[in-house]
Design a protein around this motif. Sequence first.
Motif, PDB file in Angstrom:
ATOM      1  N   PRO A 175       0.811  -1.237   0.000  1.00  0.00           N
ATOM      2  CA  PRO A 175       0.000   0.000   0.000  1.00  0.00           C
ATOM      3  C   PRO A 175       0.834   1.272   0.000  1.00  0.00           C
ATOM      4  CG  PRO A 175      -0.944  -1.608   1.496  1.00  0.00           C
ATOM      5  CD  PRO A 175       0.369  -2.177   1.047  1.00  0.00           C
ATOM      6  N   ARG A 176       1.969   1.273   0.706  1.00  0.00           N
ATOM      7  CA  ARG A 176       2.777   2.491   0.775  1.00  0.00           C
ATOM      8  C   ARG A 176       3.447   2.820  -0.566  1.00  0.00           C
ATOM      9  NH1 ARG A 176       5.654  -1.511   3.374  1.00  0.00           N
ATOM     10  NH2 ARG A 176       7.686  -2.026   2.453  1.00  0.00           N
ATOM     11  N   ASP A 177       3.544   1.838  -1.467  1.00  0.00           N
ATOM     12  CA  ASP A 177       4.187   2.052  -2.771  1.00  0.00           C
ATOM     13  C   ASP A 177       3.186   2.322  -3.887  1.00  0.00           C
ATOM     14  OD1 ASP A 177       6.641   1.557  -1.564  1.00  0.00           O
ATOM     15  OD2 ASP A 177       6.530  -0.598  -1.970  1.00  0.00           O
ATOM     16  N   ARG A 178       1.922   2.477  -3.572  1.00  0.00           N
ATOM     17  CA  ARG A 178       0.913   2.658  -4.621  1.00  0.00           C
ATOM     18  C   ARG A 178       0.681   4.121  -4.971  1.00  0.00           C
ATOM     19  NH1 ARG A 178      -3.490  -1.523  -1.899  1.00  0.00           N
ATOM     20  NH2 ARG A 178      -2.073  -3.338  -1.839  1.00  0.00           N
ATOM     21  N   THR A 179       1.075   5.044  -4.086  1.00  0.00           N
ATOM     22  CA  THR A 179       0.800   6.462  -4.325  1.00  0.00           C
ATOM     23  C   THR A 179       1.456   6.951  -5.613  1.00  0.00           C
ATOM     24  OG1 THR A 179       0.701   6.831  -1.940  1.00  0.00           O
ATOM     25  CG2 THR A 179       0.966   8.771  -3.339  1.00  0.00           C
ATOM     26  N   VAL A 180       2.689   6.522  -5.876  1.00  0.00           N
ATOM     27  CA  VAL A 180       3.382   6.977  -7.079  1.00  0.00           C
ATOM     28  C   VAL A 180       2.671   6.499  -8.341  1.00  0.00           C
ATOM     29  CG1 VAL A 180       4.946   4.988  -7.122  1.00  0.00           C
ATOM     30  CG2 VAL A 180       5.661   7.138  -8.151  1.00  0.00           C
ATOM     31  N   TRP A 181       2.021   5.354  -8.264  1.00  0.00           N
ATOM     32  CA  TRP A 181       1.251   4.852  -9.408  1.00  0.00           C
ATOM     33  C   TRP A 181      -0.023   5.664  -9.608  1.00  0.00           C
ATOM     34  CZ3 TRP A 181       3.242   1.529 -12.794  1.00  0.00           C
ATOM     35  CH2 TRP A 181       4.321   0.734 -12.396  1.00  0.00           C
ATOM     36  N   PHE A 182      -0.671   6.070  -8.520  1.00  0.00           N
ATOM     37  CA  PHE A 182      -1.862   6.913  -8.651  1.00  0.00           C
ATOM     38  C   PHE A 182      -1.493   8.275  -9.242  1.00  0.00           C
ATOM     39  CE2 PHE A 182      -3.547   4.396  -4.807  1.00  0.00           C
ATOM     40  CZ  PHE A 182      -4.112   3.451  -5.649  1.00  0.00           C
ATOM     41  N   ASP A 183      -0.340   8.826  -8.841  1.00  0.00           N
ATOM     42  CA  ASP A 183       0.120  10.088  -9.433  1.00  0.00           C
ATOM     43  C   ASP A 183       0.368   9.930 -10.928  1.00  0.00           C
ATOM     44  OD1 ASP A 183       0.002  11.202  -6.929  1.00  0.00           O
ATOM     45  OD2 ASP A 183       2.154  10.959  -6.508  1.00  0.00           O
ATOM     46  N   ALA A 184       0.938   8.802 -11.320  1.00  0.00           N
ATOM     47  CA  ALA A 184       1.170   8.551 -12.744  1.00  0.00           C
ATOM     48  C   ALA A 184      -0.153   8.473 -13.502  1.00  0.00           C
ATOM     49  CB  ALA A 184       1.969   7.259 -12.926  1.00  0.00           C
ATOM     50  N   TRP A 185      -1.142   7.819 -12.922  1.00  0.00           N
ATOM     51  CA  TRP A 185      -2.459   7.708 -13.576  1.00  0.00           C
ATOM     52  C   TRP A 185      -3.081   9.089 -13.762  1.00  0.00           C
ATOM     53  CZ3 TRP A 185      -7.574   8.819 -12.443  1.00  0.00           C
ATOM     54  CH2 TRP A 185      -8.539   8.194 -13.240  1.00  0.00           C
ATOM     55  N   LEU A 186      -2.947   9.984 -12.775  1.00  0.00           N
ATOM     56  CA  LEU A 186      -3.491  11.338 -12.900  1.00  0.00           C
ATOM     57  C   LEU A 186      -2.765  12.122 -14.001  1.00  0.00           C
ATOM     58  CD1 LEU A 186      -3.985  12.288  -9.135  1.00  0.00           C
ATOM     59  CD2 LEU A 186      -5.760  11.787 -10.832  1.00  0.00           C
ATOM     60  N   ARG A 187      -1.451  11.947 -14.127  1.00  0.00           N
ATOM     61  CA  ARG A 187      -0.721  12.620 -15.220  1.00  0.00           C
ATOM     62  C   ARG A 187      -1.202  12.137 -16.573  1.00  0.00           C
ATOM     63  NH1 ARG A 187       3.711  11.758 -11.893  1.00  0.00           N
ATOM     64  NH2 ARG A 187       4.433  10.009 -13.179  1.00  0.00           N
ATOM     65  N   VAL A 188      -1.475  10.858 -16.675  1.00  0.00           N
ATOM     66  CA  VAL A 188      -1.973  10.312 -17.939  1.00  0.00           C
ATOM     67  C   VAL A 188      -3.322  10.937 -18.295  1.00  0.00           C
ATOM     68  CG1 VAL A 188      -2.826   8.223 -19.053  1.00  0.00           C
ATOM     69  CG2 VAL A 188      -0.694   8.161 -17.770  1.00  0.00           C
ATOM     70  N   GLN A 189      -4.196  11.095 -17.308  1.00  0.00           N
ATOM     71  CA  GLN A 189      -5.503  11.689 -17.574  1.00  0.00           C
ATOM     72  C   GLN A 189      -5.370  13.148 -18.013  1.00  0.00           C
ATOM     73  OE1 GLN A 189      -8.019   9.526 -17.650  1.00  0.00           O
ATOM     74  NE2 GLN A 189      -6.398   8.101 -17.033  1.00  0.00           N
ATOM     75  N   ARG A 190      -4.476  13.895 -17.364  1.00  0.00           N
ATOM     76  CA  ARG A 190      -4.269  15.291 -17.760  1.00  0.00           C
ATOM     77  C   ARG A 190      -3.688  15.373 -19.167  1.00  0.00           C
ATOM     78  NH1 ARG A 190      -2.676  15.911 -12.183  1.00  0.00           N
ATOM     79  NH2 ARG A 190      -0.500  15.572 -12.745  1.00  0.00           N
ATOM     80  N   HIS A 191      -2.760  14.463 -19.485  1.00  0.00           N
ATOM     81  CA  HIS A 191      -2.180  14.455 -20.833  1.00  0.00           C
ATOM     82  C   HIS A 191      -3.233  14.138 -21.876  1.00  0.00           C
ATOM     83  CE1 HIS A 191      -0.040  12.638 -24.272  1.00  0.00           C
ATOM     84  NE2 HIS A 191       0.901  13.509 -23.994  1.00  0.00           N
ATOM     85  N   ALA A 192      -4.105  13.185 -21.593  1.00  0.00           N
ATOM     86  CA  ALA A 192      -5.162  12.821 -22.544  1.00  0.00           C
ATOM     87  C   ALA A 192      -6.137  13.984 -22.748  1.00  0.00           C
ATOM     88  CB  ALA A 192      -5.897  11.578 -22.056  1.00  0.00           C
ATOM     89  N   ALA A 193      -6.482  14.685 -21.641  1.00  0.00           N
ATOM     90  CA  ALA A 193      -7.396  15.824 -21.766  1.00  0.00           C
ATOM     91  C   ALA A 193      -6.765  16.944 -22.592  1.00  0.00           C
ATOM     92  CB  ALA A 193      -7.772  16.339 -20.379  1.00  0.00           C
TER      93      ALA A 193
END
Length: 426
Positions: A175-193
């Motif tokens: 669980p402590r290593d998942r935050t960086v993956w969630f940040d990456a997912w948000l960057r992908v969404q911003r890039h797609a938008a």
Amino acid sequence: MGRPEKPIPDPVSPLGTLAVALRIGRRSAGLSYAELAERTRSVSPGTLQRAASGAVLPRRDVAQAFARACGMDVDDITRLWHAAYRGSLGGRSAGRSREAEPRPDLVQDMHGLCTALKVLRQANGAPSFRMMERRARATGRDLSRSTASRIVTGKQEPASTDCLEAFLVACQVAPRDRTVWFDAWLRVQRHAASARQDADRRREELAQLESVVADTSRGQVSQQAAVRMLRRAGFDAQERYRHFDAPWSVECVQCGSTFRLRLSDVVLTRATCPDCPKLNEHVREAWAELLTNPSGSLSRQLMRALRAATVLPARLQRDHLDVPVFVADRTTLRTLLSPAWHPALEEALRRHIRRPFYLDVLLVHDYDTMPASRNGNRHLRLAKGAGLVDSPLEISPPVKRRDATSADAALTATTGSLKPTSNSGA
């Protein structure tokens, strides 16, 4: 008594070390592979035997189940498994070990996210998609086998943070290593938008541009108008016009090459033939080769005349190659009027231009208004400044004439009065 196991191919390698440890653990426990499979309750005897073969890297969960069933230290086997994985990297060289580490902090788009998740799955021992589905379901999360497969192959990104978390759980990410993956997912969404906004803006700009050049009441370019615009730009259509921004198969009038372009690029004067610059480069290379007289078939007189001439930009229209040659004086013209040097030029051209053509040599000259100059060849410099001379390879000797005129008349002669003479036939 069963058959003896095959020798480990490389017992001192990281993969071989893992296999040796598994075999020692099984023998110490006094278990056959069938008995070992009964203890694991989820791994077949064949899978366990392959895990200890030293020929292939087993999944991490298989190695751990093997160790638990034999009463071995699971942490030691996990450490050996990671060392074997870093050494093998799925069949790639060990010198690329850093590339096998997932880097979610570098992810910017969907392709990068899917690639990082694929590497994450490999680092987890490449569990089967069925196993990933079971792991996610055991924690109350939903991850189907097809979704996991599409994510790994790059056909689909995680549709939500819940889907991404289910994938991370299936790859046993803490669980402590998942935050960086969630940040990456948000960057992908911003890039797609941002990409969608750029695409919408471009479509709107192209629609406005088309309405300006359109010849119909609907604000669109018709087939006839599109063909006219294409011909004015130096291209011929090879298929029917579909849309202002749709790829269109065309043929270059200059060199006859076929490629695809958009009418919008033609209107914006951004459409150029990719082969025309190469054509003149190939002609210059062939001309330079001709001046070396590689076959030795050209006489000294012809070689002096060729070195005094200058090749101009060529034109390949359909299958006819026109090579204009600027001739500086009448003596050179009389020598080059003989077609004896044409076969040597054609042979050199065919070595550089890989397509069929009919050669036509055009001698360009004008001596009625040619000026005299103390240093000679001023007409060549003026022709080059006027854009008629592409790249003179050698300057001819000075020519003395009685009927000298002004430099202005010379420039006028080079820009508007040059006379082409074809000596390649009618």
